[in-house]
Scaffold this motif. Structure first.
Motif, mmCIF file in Angstrom:
data_model
loop_
_atom_site.group_PDB
_atom_site.id
_atom_site.type_symbol
_atom_site.label_atom_id
_atom_site.label_comp_id
_atom_site.label_asym_id
_atom_site.label_seq_id
_atom_site.Cartn_x
_atom_site.Cartn_y
_atom_site.Cartn_z
ATOM 1 N N GLY A 5 -96.012 -35.565 -85.794
ATOM 2 C CA GLY A 5 -94.890 -35.601 -84.875
ATOM 3 C C GLY A 5 -93.792 -36.514 -85.378
ATOM 4 O O GLY A 5 -93.984 -37.319 -86.293
ATOM 5 N N THR A 6 -92.619 -36.400 -84.744
ATOM 6 C CA THR A 6 -91.434 -37.095 -85.216
ATOM 7 C C THR A 6 -90.955 -38.194 -84.279
ATOM 8 O O THR A 6 -89.888 -38.780 -84.507
ATOM 9 C CB THR A 6 -90.277 -36.092 -85.417
ATOM 10 N N ALA A 7 -91.716 -38.518 -83.227
ATOM 11 C CA ALA A 7 -91.231 -39.489 -82.236
ATOM 12 C C ALA A 7 -91.015 -40.868 -82.846
ATOM 13 O O ALA A 7 -89.970 -41.497 -82.649
ATOM 14 C CB ALA A 7 -92.201 -39.572 -81.064
ATOM 15 N N ALA A 8 -92.001 -41.376 -83.582
ATOM 16 C CA ALA A 8 -91.906 -42.736 -84.111
ATOM 17 C C ALA A 8 -90.834 -42.840 -85.198
ATOM 18 O O ALA A 8 -90.046 -43.795 -85.212
ATOM 19 C CB ALA A 8 -93.258 -43.186 -84.655
ATOM 20 N N LEU A 9 -90.789 -41.886 -86.114
ATOM 21 C CA LEU A 9 -89.779 -41.931 -87.172
ATOM 22 C C LEU A 9 -88.371 -41.872 -86.588
ATOM 23 O O LEU A 9 -87.452 -42.519 -87.089
ATOM 24 C CB LEU A 9 -89.986 -40.779 -88.154
ATOM 25 N N THR A 10 -88.214 -41.100 -85.512
ATOM 26 C CA THR A 10 -86.900 -41.007 -84.873
ATOM 27 C C THR A 10 -86.533 -42.311 -84.191
ATOM 28 O O THR A 10 -85.368 -42.739 -84.230
ATOM 29 C CB THR A 10 -86.879 -39.846 -83.867
ATOM 30 N N THR A 11 -87.501 -42.979 -83.574
ATOM 31 C CA THR A 11 -87.243 -44.293 -82.993
ATOM 32 C C THR A 11 -86.748 -45.258 -84.058
ATOM 33 O O THR A 11 -85.873 -46.105 -83.806
ATOM 34 C CB THR A 11 -88.516 -44.842 -82.326
ATOM 35 N N ASN A 21 -95.758 -43.978 -80.886
ATOM 36 C CA ASN A 21 -94.348 -44.312 -80.933
ATOM 37 C C ASN A 21 -94.221 -45.824 -81.023
ATOM 38 O O ASN A 21 -95.218 -46.551 -80.955
ATOM 39 C CB ASN A 21 -93.630 -43.787 -79.687
ATOM 40 N N PHE A 22 -93.005 -46.312 -81.149
ATOM 41 C CA PHE A 22 -92.718 -47.743 -81.102
ATOM 42 C C PHE A 22 -92.027 -48.053 -79.782
ATOM 43 O O PHE A 22 -90.974 -47.482 -79.484
ATOM 44 C CB PHE A 22 -91.806 -48.154 -82.264
ATOM 45 N N THR A 23 -92.600 -48.941 -78.988
ATOM 46 C CA THR A 23 -91.952 -49.345 -77.752
ATOM 47 C C THR A 23 -90.765 -50.251 -78.067
ATOM 48 O O THR A 23 -90.648 -50.802 -79.165
ATOM 49 C CB THR A 23 -92.907 -50.115 -76.837
ATOM 50 N N SER A 24 -89.905 -50.440 -77.083
ATOM 51 C CA SER A 24 -88.808 -51.393 -77.234
ATOM 52 C C SER A 24 -89.358 -52.808 -77.113
ATOM 53 O O SER A 24 -90.429 -53.035 -76.541
ATOM 54 C CB SER A 24 -87.763 -51.162 -76.150
ATOM 55 N N PRO A 25 -88.643 -53.808 -77.636
ATOM 56 C CA PRO A 25 -89.060 -55.197 -77.425
ATOM 57 C C PRO A 25 -89.180 -55.555 -75.947
ATOM 58 O O PRO A 25 -90.009 -56.384 -75.580
ATOM 59 C CB PRO A 25 -87.941 -55.993 -78.116
ATOM 60 N N HIS A 45 -96.820 -43.412 -73.024
ATOM 61 C CA HIS A 45 -96.475 -43.681 -74.420
ATOM 62 C C HIS A 45 -95.998 -42.372 -75.047
ATOM 63 O O HIS A 45 -95.229 -41.675 -74.422
ATOM 64 C CB HIS A 45 -97.640 -44.324 -75.179
ATOM 65 N N LYS A 46 -96.348 -42.066 -76.234
ATOM 66 C CA LYS A 46 -95.860 -40.892 -76.949
ATOM 67 C C LYS A 46 -94.327 -40.878 -76.933
ATOM 68 O O LYS A 46 -93.692 -41.905 -77.126
ATOM 69 C CB LYS A 46 -96.486 -39.614 -76.390
ATOM 70 N N VAL A 47 -93.712 -39.718 -76.698
ATOM 71 C CA VAL A 47 -92.256 -39.642 -76.780
ATOM 72 C C VAL A 47 -91.579 -40.514 -75.724
ATOM 73 O O VAL A 47 -90.488 -41.024 -75.935
ATOM 74 C CB VAL A 47 -91.781 -38.179 -76.651
#
Length: 413
Positions: free
Chosen positions: A364-370, A43-47, A235-237
């Motif tokens: 999975g769709t977690a990163a694209l959704t972020t 996934n992508f974490t927040s700044p 991490h992950k979702v």
């Protein structure tokens, strides 16, 4: 997610000191921004999470727990860890949380250390059916230290065979039963596992590394009321830093804490713990609940479109962020499919499929959704994926389209 100049400014600092490494960091940033990140475990974490990871807390040695450290000067990092613990307990409704585990595997190791002794029998999902390395792989500590018995999924439906779980539990009388998987796209029935564990006098360990973020967002059932110990990743979702988490009742709190430190780990990574606190805070917001709902909605649409494109979707769909699919009807095996997709700008994994010897795709769709993608983009992604798989000569064209889509939803503008 809210955006700050953190990513660019910190890379600029590295560039002034170490241009060679800075170029690697920038190249990785470009890779993430120009390809589609479909790896189910990423996934992508927040700044804000990234900023905490790069904070001065990285300098502090903090063996022990708040109020009982082996080094001086821990008054402020104690506050950070207490904040992370309190937020985790509130988020998941747990009596106790340990936030020091360095990874999901470290969390599972600590759970075993708290409940088991070498040689004990453990019942877990078999690796060919989606079990993790820590669920009995002979290459892992789990398979060397404990006697693992593997249960499986129904070869037709792909669903956990609870009848088999009960029969194996009665036959082997395990000290612990582990429920969890790296590639199971449906919700697990924690109550059924608890019933079986109670019947044979076993402890129940839930390895919730994948669904824990969905639990936080209110779109997946929680293992906390049923399991003796819940192991997870942050991490992950859940969208936090790379690290582990353990949740349990108050009666096991001391055993879990001692299993993490001093039994399996040394000093806590205080910058990571601070970043976990940030992530737990973010996950408690209505915005995160909306994100989790969108993750599942996106996964269901993507699974349906992949099936329409000719792939066999295991279990016929998904309840989670995760999809497991067999590309064989398109004329490729799992490893070949992964390589073709990588060449076409789509990053994902291979995994074992329920039928013997076969390898499929796990995405999975977690990163694209972020990044802000929704159902319409999932239909586009499915089409790109199918085109890349059916004709390897299209890789350059598909990659250009995948890059264009990724650029429209930058993870860190």
């Amino acid at each position: 997610m809210s955006v700050t100049p953190t990513v660019r400014s910190e890379t600029d600092v590295v560039a002034r000191q170490d241009p060679e490494l800075a170029e690697i960091l920038l190249a990785e940033r470009r890779r993430q921004a120009t390809t589609l990140q479909l790896t189910a475990a990423e996934n992508f974490t927040s700044p804000a999470v990234l900023a905490a990871l790069g904070s001065p807390l990285a300098n502090k040695y903090a063996e022990g727990y708040p109020g009982a450290r082996h080094h001086g000067g821990c008054e402020l990092v104690d506050l950070a860890e207490r904040l992370a613990v309190d937020r985790a307990k509130a988020l998941f409704g747990a009596a106790h949380a340990n936030v020091q585990a360095h990874s999901g595997s470290s969390a599972v190791l600590a759970a075993y250390a708290a409940l088991l002794r070498p040689g004990d029998t453990v019942l877990a999902l078999g690796l060919p059916h989606g079990g993790h390395l820590t669920h009995g792989s002979p290459a892992n500590f789990s398979g060397r230290w404990f006697d693992f018995v593997g249960y499986g999924v129904d070869p037709e439906t792909g669903l956990v065979d609870h009848g088999q779980v009960r029969a194996l539990a009665r036959a082997h009388r395990p000290k612990a039963i582990v429920c969890g998987s790296i590639s199971y796209p449906r919700h697990l029935d924690y109550a059924a596992f608890r019933e079986i564990a109670d019947e044979v006098g076993a402890c129940l360990i839930a390895d919730a590394a994948h669904p824990i973020g969905l639990v936080a967002g209110g779109v997946a059932p929680s293992p906390v009321p049923y399991a003796d110990i819940v192991c997870a990743t942050t991490h992950k979702v859940l969208r936090g830093p790379r690290g582990g988490l353990l949740l349990c009742g108050s009666e096991l709190a001391e055993r879990v804490d001692r299993a993490v430190f001093p039994f399996t780990q040394g000093g806590a990574q205080m910058h990571t713990i601070a970043a976990k606190a940030v992530a737990f805070g973010e996950a408690a917001t209505p915005a995160f609940a909306g994100y989790a709902r969108q993750v599942v909605a996106n996964a269901r649409v993507l699974a349906g479109r992949l099936a329409a494109e000719g792939l066999v979707v295991v279990t016929g769909g998904t309840d989670t962020h995760l999809i497991t699919a067999d590309p064989a009807p398109l004329g490729v095996d799992g490893r070949t499919a992964r390589a073709r997709l990588a060449a076409a700008g789509m990053v994902l994994d291979c995994c074992a499929l329920p039928h013997a010897g076969a390898r499929g795709l796990r995405l999975g769709t977690a990163a694209l959704t972020t990044q802000g993608m929704r159902e319409g983009e999932m239909r586009t992604v499915a089409g790109l994926l199918a085109r890349a798989l059916t004709d390897g000569t299209r890789a350059a064209r598909v990659r250009a389209e995948a890059s264009e889509l990724a650029a429209a939803f930058p993870p860190y503008p």
